[in-house]
Structures are given as C-alpha cells and as structure tokens.
Write a protein that holds these residues in place. Structure first.
Motif, mmCIF file in Angstrom:
data_model
loop_
_atom_site.group_PDB
_atom_site.id
_atom_site.type_symbol
_atom_site.label_atom_id
_atom_site.label_comp_id
_atom_site.label_asym_id
_atom_site.label_seq_id
_atom_site.Cartn_x
_atom_site.Cartn_y
_atom_site.Cartn_z
ATOM 1 N N ARG A 38 43.696 0.333 101.183
ATOM 2 C CA ARG A 38 44.435 -0.780 101.009
ATOM 3 C C ARG A 38 45.613 -0.230 99.734
ATOM 4 O O ARG A 38 46.779 -0.601 99.809
ATOM 5 N N ARG A 39 44.952 0.231 98.858
ATOM 6 C CA ARG A 39 45.896 0.723 97.667
ATOM 7 C C ARG A 39 46.861 1.952 98.174
ATOM 8 O O ARG A 39 47.896 1.840 97.661
ATOM 9 N N THR A 40 46.463 2.992 99.092
ATOM 10 C CA THR A 40 47.242 3.982 99.705
ATOM 11 C C THR A 40 48.444 3.297 100.303
ATOM 12 O O THR A 40 49.483 3.932 100.216
ATOM 13 N N PHE A 41 48.261 2.473 101.085
ATOM 14 C CA PHE A 41 49.281 1.725 102.104
ATOM 15 C C PHE A 41 49.817 0.864 101.381
ATOM 16 O O PHE A 41 51.026 0.136 102.049
ATOM 17 N N GLY A 83 52.276 8.030 94.857
ATOM 18 C CA GLY A 83 51.095 8.283 95.326
ATOM 19 C C GLY A 83 50.755 7.190 96.421
ATOM 20 O O GLY A 83 49.894 7.152 96.714
ATOM 21 N N ARG A 84 51.639 6.416 96.690
ATOM 22 C CA ARG A 84 51.465 5.330 97.958
ATOM 23 C C ARG A 84 52.510 5.548 98.852
ATOM 24 O O ARG A 84 53.414 6.048 98.780
ATOM 25 N N LEU A 85 52.248 4.852 99.923
ATOM 26 C CA LEU A 85 53.340 4.977 101.151
ATOM 27 C C LEU A 85 54.281 3.891 101.118
ATOM 28 O O LEU A 85 55.524 3.867 101.614
ATOM 29 N N GLY A 86 53.924 2.841 100.244
ATOM 30 C CA GLY A 86 55.039 1.820 100.012
ATOM 31 C C GLY A 86 55.173 0.815 101.089
ATOM 32 O O GLY A 86 56.355 0.541 101.601
ATOM 33 N N VAL A 87 54.090 0.553 101.766
ATOM 34 C CA VAL A 87 54.119 -0.249 103.000
ATOM 35 C C VAL A 87 54.469 -1.751 102.557
ATOM 36 O O VAL A 87 54.012 -2.283 101.403
ATOM 37 N N VAL A 136 41.088 -2.258 109.390
ATOM 38 C CA VAL A 136 40.739 -1.302 108.851
ATOM 39 C C VAL A 136 41.394 -1.273 107.499
ATOM 40 O O VAL A 136 40.596 -1.440 106.386
ATOM 41 N N ILE A 137 42.666 -0.945 107.509
ATOM 42 C CA ILE A 137 43.334 -0.795 106.191
ATOM 43 C C ILE A 137 43.587 -2.183 105.202
ATOM 44 O O ILE A 137 43.198 -1.897 104.154
ATOM 45 N N ARG A 138 43.399 -3.263 105.839
ATOM 46 C CA ARG A 138 43.289 -4.224 105.019
ATOM 47 C C ARG A 138 41.799 -4.680 104.520
ATOM 48 O O ARG A 138 41.793 -5.290 103.412
ATOM 49 N N ARG A 139 40.684 -4.031 104.953
ATOM 50 C CA ARG A 139 39.560 -4.441 104.564
ATOM 51 C C ARG A 139 38.819 -2.942 103.739
ATOM 52 O O ARG A 139 37.824 -3.279 103.156
ATOM 53 N N VAL A 140 39.619 -1.987 103.894
ATOM 54 C CA VAL A 140 38.988 -0.921 102.947
ATOM 55 C C VAL A 140 39.858 -0.654 101.689
ATOM 56 O O VAL A 140 40.966 -0.335 101.755
ATOM 57 N N PRO A 141 39.269 -0.755 100.515
ATOM 58 C CA PRO A 141 40.003 -0.900 99.171
ATOM 59 C C PRO A 141 40.778 0.250 99.147
ATOM 60 O O PRO A 141 42.223 0.285 98.554
#
Length: 470
Positions: A466-469, A413-417, A458-463
């Motif tokens: 952040r979980r998806t990435f 369920g995640r990208l695994g960044v 964006v990604i770092r500030r939106v929970p």
C-alpha cells in the motif's frame, strides 16, 4: 495517467469524487501496462503505412527498374533465372511487375524459409536475393504483431488493443470539463511544469481518442482469439466469404491462410479447391488424380495470361500448386477495395474454379475489410495515410506525456498511484465495467479482473504494498 486535486472540489458530491478517483486509478494502471506496447504499435504502424513509399525509395535498387523499349521476358524465363540463385529451392509464388518500371518477384521455398528473388523483367538480371523474414516491411509487420516472440505474444497485443479502447473511454471521462478553464483544448505552462505534460496528454487524447479507438478495434480481426471468433461468426452466419461458390468444386482440407502467399482476412478461412487432370480421351477423371491420367499441368505463362484476361488489377501474385491436385491462385489486394480479387485456377484446364471479389463478400466481411483498409492507410489515398500517421503520432505524444507527467508527480521511492476512493461502494461500478469489457474483449477482461482484484484484495490489504503503490 492524468491528474486530479486530492481533496474534493467544492460543490462536487462525494460519490462523484469517489467514482473519479476509482476510474483515475484504473486509467493509471491500464496506462502503466499498455504504454510501452502502444508506443511500439504506433512506431511500427507509422512505418507500415508507407511500406510502398519505403520500397520505392530506400529499396529502389530491388523494386524499381528503368523503362526499356524491349519487351519484358516471360514469367517462366524469369522464374528460371531466379532458380539459378537458389538451385535447390522450390518455386512458391510469382509476382509480375505491377508497372513498366517495377521489378518482378519470385518467392522460393528454401530450407531456411521463404526467400524473395527480385528481377529486372526486361533483362532478367537478379536485383536482390533475400529471405522473406529479412525484408524490411516483413520485419516491421512482425514487430507490429509481436510475431517474433511466439504465438502467445500476439494474444498480449490483442489484450493491449482492448486496453487502448479502455484508456480512451476512461480518458474521456477524466478529461470531461469540470469547471476548469485550461487543459480542455489548450495546454498550460511550459515543458518544465507538470501541468504542461498533463494538458498535453489530456488534450491529445481527447482530440485523437476516437481515431485511437478505431485503430485498436480495426486491428483486432488479425488477432488470434478475438479475430478467430470473428471469423467463426462470419462463417457460421454466412456473412464472410460466399461459401456457395465452393459447392460444385472439390476441396482439400487445407485453407487459404496456410496455402497462399497473398491472402486477405475474409479469405483466410476459405477452403482450397482441387484440380482435376484430364485423361487421354479428354474426359475428366473421377478423382483429383486418377489412374492413368496423362494431362500435363499448364505453365506459369498461361496462368498469368488468364489472370490478365480476367482483369486482375496490377500487383497481383500467383501462388503455384504444391502437388498434382493443387491449384494456381491469383490474388490481389490493392488500395481500391472494389478491385480486390482471388481466383483459383485448375492447373490442367485453366478453368477458374472460384473467382471472388469484394462485391461477393457478405456484410460482416465487407465492414471488416473496409475498416482494415482504413487502418492500413489505403482507402482514401494520401489523406488516409496522413490521418492514420497523425493518429500514431498522437499515441506516441500522449504516451510520452503520460510518462513524463507521472515521473514529475511521483513521490520518491513510490509509484505515485492515484488515491483510493473513500467509499468501497464505487468498486461495484468498476466490477460492472470489468464484466462489460470482459465480454467484449475477453483477453483484456482477464487482465482487468486481475488488475482490479490485485488492487482490492492484495495491494490495499498489505501495508508495504500500500505504501509502495501510494
């Protein structure tokens, strides 16, 4: 798309681990975007390296003929036979047989676009008729440049070429040995294990990285933005084609890139000369087509004779004039750069107005054409072809290994960044690198800025992002 232990290895400083994580994250994003395009470029590039071999094997029915004792027919006769296949078409170009067992080719301009007619030069029999856009190597070339998808798609390929160089540089940093004993020049484990694919990706990239970067850089002269700027630089500095050769020759507003069927990178921006008909008393008219001019243009047979007499290498093509002021242009771009040649011939007098070869090019043009020749697998014969093929296969292997490795390590369920650096100070280094790459490769730089900005702002500030990435 490499791998790293999330916790800091003993003895490594926090800043070095933060920098590693930041570059790893950047490498991951760049790979995620570029991998599909790099695989496409590698597959189509591999095919195009062997375009002549493909023509002479898979399509021998239209390119290869049996050697006969009878003399070959005149170019005008072959063109006449070709016109019977497409009666309403206008003759655009003629390519004489490159050898005694090669076919002749006539290019016709039709309502559906350029069409090729292949002929047996001995009997005049038509071997095949097809639209240029349907010819196999032309399809491969257009896929390679994304020409099928419009002019802006070419700029996307240009951006991916810059990304390829970024991936090589960042990949070298991530691969550089840090006390590990495996995964440097050897591959550990089996295909069922993630470490096998990690090592395959890292070792392949490290061994072939320099050649991958070379392929990306030497392909950029064909791009619309970066290549256009390089052409402007060559023209402005006088390091491209020798413009002085056109000083005593009247020219039109048309450039070779749009007028010729066969043209190399250096000659694309050169102006097209104009023919001057002769009046009835044998003098040249003051205008390209003066009132009362009585001269008739020379035929294709005479032009081919002139080309042979001036020593053009086999495989040259003659582009016919479009109108009364146009010129015949004979051009050849063989594997041997020293034999590259373009000659513009007055259609009335047969006088060569401009005769230019590789030796006449400026230093920037010579370097660029040399790189292009290697890129296309031509400069050093079969060794060159096989080396470029090996590089294309390395791109495919490294890309596939990266994807498999990512799928094996990606949480459900995640990208695994890769993880964020613990210190924000390291992002200053990233922005600095983005500026440098942005200056060198503007379109790639825009994507880098967008990528890093999206990640930080964006990604770092939106929970949820952040979980998806994560």
């Amino acid at each position: 798309m490499t791998d790293v232990t999330p916790s800091r290895p003993a003895g490594d400083s926090a800043p070095s681990v933060d920098l590693y994580r930041a570059i790893w994250r950047w490498h991951f994003y760049a790979g995620l975007i570029a991998v599909p395009f790099m695989i496409l470029l590698a597959v189509t590039g591999s095919l195009y390296l062997f375009r002549d071999e493909i023509d002479h094997s898979a399509f021998a029915h239209r390119t290869v003929v049996a050697l006969e004792s009878t003399p070959q027919q005149a170019p005008s006769a072959l063109i006449g036979r070709a016109q019977t296949a497409v009666p309403a078409a206008r003759v655009k170009a003629y390519r004489p047989p490159a050898g005694p067992t090669s076919s002749a080719r006539v290019t016709l301009e039709t309502a559906d676009g350029a069409a090729y007619v292949f002929l047996n030069p001995y009997s005049g029999a038509i071997l095949a008729t097809m639209l240029k856009r349907q010819e196999f190597n032309e399809v491969v070339r257009k896929l390679h440049s994304l020409e099928y998808f419009g002019p802006y798609a070419n700029r996307l390929i240009e951006a991916m070429a810059g990304f390829a160089i970024i991936l090589v540089i960042s990949g070298f940093y991530l691969w550089w040995p840090r006390r590990q004993t495996g995964g440097v020049l050897s591959v550990r484990g089996t295909p069922s294990r993630r470490v096998f694919w990690r090592d395959t990706h890292a070792v392949t990239g490290a061994v072939a990285g320099g050649l991958i970067a070379f392929l990306a850089l030497s392909g950029l002269p064909w791009s619309s933005f970066w290549g256009g700027k390089l052409t402007e630089l060559a023209v402005a500095t006088g390091t491209g084609y020798p413009a002085a050769l056109w000083d005593a020759v009247p020219t039109s507003n048309e450039h070779a890139q749009h007028a010729l069927q066969t043209v190399g990178w250096t000659m694309e921006a050169s102006p097209m000369p104009m023919s001057h008909p002769m009046t009835g008393d044998g003098t040249m008219t003051a205008e390209p087509m003066g009132k009362g001019a009585e001269a008739a243009p020379l035929g294709i047979d005479r032009i081919v004779e002139i080309a042979h007499a001036r020593g053009l290498a086999p495989g040259f093509e003659v582009t016919l004039p479009d109108d009364a002021t146009g010129v015949f242009t004979t051009a050849v771009f063989p594997d041997d750069l020293s034999k590259v040649r373009t000659i513009h011939i007055d259609q009335y007098s047969g006088k060569p107005l401009v005769d230019i070869g590789y030796a006449d090019y400026g230093p920037l043009a010579k370097i660029t054409e040399f790189g292009i020749n290697i890129h296309m697998g031509q400069q050093f014969g079969r060794v060159n072809q096989l080396l470029m093929l090996a590089t294309c296969l390395a791109i495919i292997l490294s890309s596939v290994a990266a994807v498999v490795m990512w799928l094996k390590r990606r949480p459900a369920g995640r990208l695994g960044v890769p993880p964020y650096p613990t210190s924000r100070r390291v992002y200053g280094v990233l922005w600095g690198m983005a500026v440098v790459f942005g200056v060198m490769f503007p379109l790639s730089g825009l994507l880098i800025v967008a990528m890093v900005g999206l990640d930080i702002l964006v990604i770092r500030r939106v929970p949820v992002l952040r979980r998806t990435f994560a």
